[in-house]
Design a protein around this motif. Sequence first.
Motif, short mmCIF file in Angstrom:
data_model
loop_
_atom_site.label_atom_id
_atom_site.label_comp_id
_atom_site.label_asym_id
_atom_site.label_seq_id
_atom_site.Cartn_x
_atom_site.Cartn_y
_atom_site.Cartn_z
N VAL A 118 0.87 -1.17 0.00
CA VAL A 118 0.00 0.00 0.00
C VAL A 118 0.91 1.22 0.00
O VAL A 118 1.64 1.45 0.96
CB VAL A 118 -0.92 0.01 1.24
N GLU A 119 0.89 1.97 -1.10
CA GLU A 119 1.72 3.16 -1.24
C GLU A 119 0.84 4.38 -1.03
O GLU A 119 -0.12 4.59 -1.78
CB GLU A 119 2.33 3.23 -2.65
N LEU A 120 1.15 5.19 -0.02
CA LEU A 120 0.38 6.40 0.27
C LEU A 120 1.26 7.62 0.12
O LEU A 120 2.43 7.61 0.53
CB LEU A 120 -0.17 6.35 1.69
N ALA A 121 0.69 8.68 -0.46
CA ALA A 121 1.44 9.92 -0.65
C ALA A 121 0.47 11.10 -0.61
O ALA A 121 -0.66 10.99 -1.08
CB ALA A 121 2.17 9.91 -1.99
N VAL A 122 0.94 12.19 -0.03
CA VAL A 122 0.16 13.42 -0.05
C VAL A 122 0.11 13.91 -1.50
O VAL A 122 1.12 13.92 -2.20
CB VAL A 122 0.80 14.49 0.86
N GLU A 123 -1.09 14.28 -1.93
CA GLU A 123 -1.28 14.82 -3.28
C GLU A 123 -2.29 15.95 -3.19
O GLU A 123 -3.48 15.70 -2.99
CB GLU A 123 -1.76 13.73 -4.22
N GLY A 124 -1.80 17.18 -3.30
CA GLY A 124 -2.68 18.33 -3.14
C GLY A 124 -3.29 18.34 -1.75
O GLY A 124 -2.59 18.16 -0.76
N ALA A 125 -4.61 18.47 -1.68
CA ALA A 125 -5.30 18.47 -0.40
C ALA A 125 -5.69 17.06 0.06
O ALA A 125 -6.25 16.88 1.13
CB ALA A 125 -6.56 19.34 -0.49
N GLY A 126 -5.38 16.05 -0.76
CA GLY A 126 -5.77 14.68 -0.44
C GLY A 126 -4.58 13.74 -0.38
O GLY A 126 -3.44 14.15 -0.14
N ARG A 127 -4.88 12.47 -0.62
CA ARG A 127 -3.86 11.42 -0.60
C ARG A 127 -4.03 10.52 -1.82
O ARG A 127 -5.15 10.22 -2.23
CB ARG A 127 -3.99 10.52 0.65
N ARG A 128 -2.94 10.07 -2.37
CA ARG A 128 -2.93 9.06 -3.42
C ARG A 128 -2.63 7.74 -2.73
O ARG A 128 -1.71 7.65 -1.92
CB ARG A 128 -1.86 9.37 -4.46
N CYS A 129 -3.40 6.72 -3.05
CA CYS A 129 -3.19 5.40 -2.48
C CYS A 129 -3.16 4.40 -3.62
O CYS A 129 -4.15 4.23 -4.33
CB CYS A 129 -4.31 5.04 -1.50
N VAL A 130 -2.00 3.77 -3.79
CA VAL A 130 -1.84 2.76 -4.84
C VAL A 130 -1.62 1.42 -4.16
O VAL A 130 -0.76 1.28 -3.30
CB VAL A 130 -0.65 3.11 -5.77
N LEU A 131 -2.43 0.44 -4.54
CA LEU A 131 -2.36 -0.91 -3.99
C LEU A 131 -1.73 -1.82 -5.03
O LEU A 131 -2.19 -1.86 -6.17
CB LEU A 131 -3.76 -1.42 -3.64
N HIS A 132 -0.67 -2.54 -4.63
CA HIS A 132 0.03 -3.46 -5.52
C HIS A 132 -0.05 -4.87 -4.96
O HIS A 132 0.44 -5.12 -3.85
CB HIS A 132 1.52 -3.11 -5.63
N ALA A 133 -0.64 -5.79 -5.70
CA ALA A 133 -0.67 -7.20 -5.29
C ALA A 133 0.70 -7.81 -5.51
O ALA A 133 1.30 -7.63 -6.57
CB ALA A 133 -1.73 -7.96 -6.08
N ARG A 134 1.20 -8.55 -4.52
CA ARG A 134 2.51 -9.20 -4.61
C ARG A 134 2.41 -10.72 -4.60
O ARG A 134 3.39 -11.40 -4.90
CB ARG A 134 3.40 -8.75 -3.46
N THR A 135 1.25 -11.25 -4.19
CA THR A 135 1.05 -12.69 -4.11
C THR A 135 -0.35 -13.01 -4.62
O THR A 135 -1.15 -12.11 -4.89
CB THR A 135 1.16 -13.19 -2.66
N ALA A 136 -0.67 -14.29 -4.68
CA ALA A 136 -2.02 -14.71 -5.07
C ALA A 136 -3.06 -14.16 -4.09
O ALA A 136 -4.13 -13.71 -4.50
CB ALA A 136 -2.11 -16.23 -5.16
N ALA A 137 -2.75 -14.18 -2.79
CA ALA A 137 -3.69 -13.65 -1.80
C ALA A 137 -3.91 -12.15 -2.02
O ALA A 137 -5.03 -11.65 -1.91
CB ALA A 137 -3.19 -13.91 -0.38
N GLY A 138 -2.84 -11.43 -2.34
CA GLY A 138 -2.96 -10.00 -2.63
C GLY A 138 -3.80 -9.76 -3.87
O GLY A 138 -4.63 -8.85 -3.91
#
Length: 163
Positions: free
Chosen positions: A133-153
């Motif tokens: 789970v990659e979180l970063a401040v972006e403007g007045a909000g947040r960017r959240c990028v989810l990356h699956a790394r396994t079959a469960a993900g």
Amino acid sequence: CAGWPIRCDDRRMHDFFLDNADATDALGARLAHALPPRVVAYLHGDLGAGKSTLARALLRALGVTGTIRSPTYTLVEQYPLPAGGMALHLDLYRIGDPGELEFLGLNPAETRLWLVEWPERAQGGLPTADLDVELAVEGAGRRCVLHARTAAGHDWLEALGPA
């Protein structure tokens, strides 16, 4: 991915823009609803990016009641889940050596959900991430990028699809 600001062209990644606290709570609820039986999520981002806020929203949506503390000073907070098993929320920012994990009393056999902030500090001392789970401040909000790394993900991301 109806109703969600998600790029669905890559089934191993979802990209959200969280414009306020309600959007973060909604993403936490969505992740909780789709939670696989056992999963490890690494939470990445600078200080203030929203890692603990998202973890708190997910835990609350899983039915954790009472105070949900940030593990900044305790390093680990454990929460019994109403559906069974334990959730661990770790903040490893303050550890100096991966060997310090031995002193935290972690019990992988009972743990259904691992939420790990600053996992890079553990260098091989943790279970493999199913989801980054990659979180970063972006403007007045947040960017959240989810990356699956396994079959469960991958299954977790698939379950986030349209309701």
